[in-house]
Design a protein around this motif. Structure first.
Motif: not given
Ligand code: FES
Ligand code: AMP
Ligand code: ZN
Length: 306
Positions: A86-91, A133-135, A137-139, A227-229
């Protein structure tokens, strides 16, 4: 014109510096699939009865892994998992590429859309203390969902596309920050943490990013190039840049350092056996204190989004 060192007839398109070889397109593709097989065999990653779920993000590493694994083991039971974060412009774009590839390879694809299934998106974490720390928490979210999805589709093995550069970067980062318990998790094969969970394998541990990119390019497979924003400015990217600069003229050294790290990890592992884990009271996955890191983060983001 530089001639291919293998077939001695076609024009070489790449130099594999550590193997001192120049390869043409066809020989490079064979070299890549063979190297994958050798790595899988070296670390006993797969046996004939395994059902392997490949986590495919749509990026170059995991799409190359799925494609090459199909080529290397045509009889192996392979399924693909994709998480729409659900990442805008990427997912949306990532999902489309993975769907295209799965169709091309005739692989069963399981999509987990976290907005539909959990009611949150990774973008929602921008409103929490994890916004810087988005990456990370996403991890945490991805790792949990990958395990869960693999279990739901009956796979006992989960393969991810972590490449050699990812490994080196995590190793150096955890070494500098003395995160020994994180460092010991960086292995080509991680046995299930609890019964019923999949074993994790990282078949691209010896593949530098450029080799995966070349394989995608010459096999013409669909890749998400967006690329992931949230990855812009991430600390890991900075470490990766420094390492690439360091090994620029000494490609062999990268393999030597990786080997030394893997040695160190097995010594460390013996010295500090994994602390005990107890099942999370919400999801049953391993946790230190009865609530796993995934459930803690989902609770937080839901409480803020209310
Ligand atoms: Fe998880 Fe970019 S923050 S794919
Ligand atoms: P990353 O954490 O983005 O470096 O990705 C490491 C590996 O995790 C990838 O090579 C994939 O195997 C897997 N992965 C990452 N994101 C996804 C996703 N959205 N869906 C499925 N697998 C993913
Ligand atoms: Zn939990």
């Amino acid at each position: 014109m530089v001639i291919c060192s293998r077939c001695k007839s076609n024009e070489a398109i790449t130099r594999i510096a550590y193997a001192k070889m120049n390869l043409c397109i066809e020989c490079f593709k064979k070299f890549y699939v063979n190297k994958l097989k050798k790595t899988i065999e070296e670390y006993h990653m797969i046996n004939g009865e395994d059902i392997v779920a490949v986590a495919v993000s749509g990026g170059k590493d995991s799409v190359a892994l799925l494609h090459a694994l199909r080529n290397a083991y045509p009889k192996l039971e392979v399924k693909a998992i994709h998480i729409n974060l659900g990442i805008e412009g990427y997912s949306k774009h990532s999902q489309e590429k993975v769907e295209e590839l799965a169709k091309q390879l005739d692989v069963e694809l399981h999509i987990v859309d976290i907005r539909k299934e959990i009611g949150i998106s990774i973008d929602d974490f921008k409103k929490t203390k994890f916004k810087g720390k988005m990456c990370s928490v996403c991890g945490t979210v991805k790792r949990h969902i990958m395990d869960e999805a693999a279990m739901n589709i009956g796979a006992n093995t989960l393969a991810t596309g972590h490449n050699m550069d990812d490994f080196m970067t995590f190793m150096v980062k955890n070494f500098i920050t003395r995160q020994w318990n994180q460092l010991v998790k960086l292995k080509p094969v991680v046995p299930p943490l609890m019964s019923g969970m999949p074993k994790k394998i990282r078949p691209l541990i010896k593949f530098p990013a450029e080799e995966n990119m070349l394989y995608c390019y010459y096999t013409k497979i669909p890749v998400n190039e967006v690329e992931c924003p949230h990855s812009k400015g991430a600390k890991t990217l900075e470490v990766m840049k420094i390492l690439n600069e360091l090994f620029k003229d000494e490609p062999n050294m990268k393999y030597q350092v990786l080997g030394s790290f893997l040695n160190l990890i097995s010594l460390l592992e013996d010295a500090m056996k994994e602390e005990g884990v107890i099942p999370c009271r919400k999801c049953g996955f391993p946790s230190k204190d009865g609530l796993c890191s995934y459930c803690k983060r989902i609770e937080l983001v839901k409480s803020i989004s209310k």
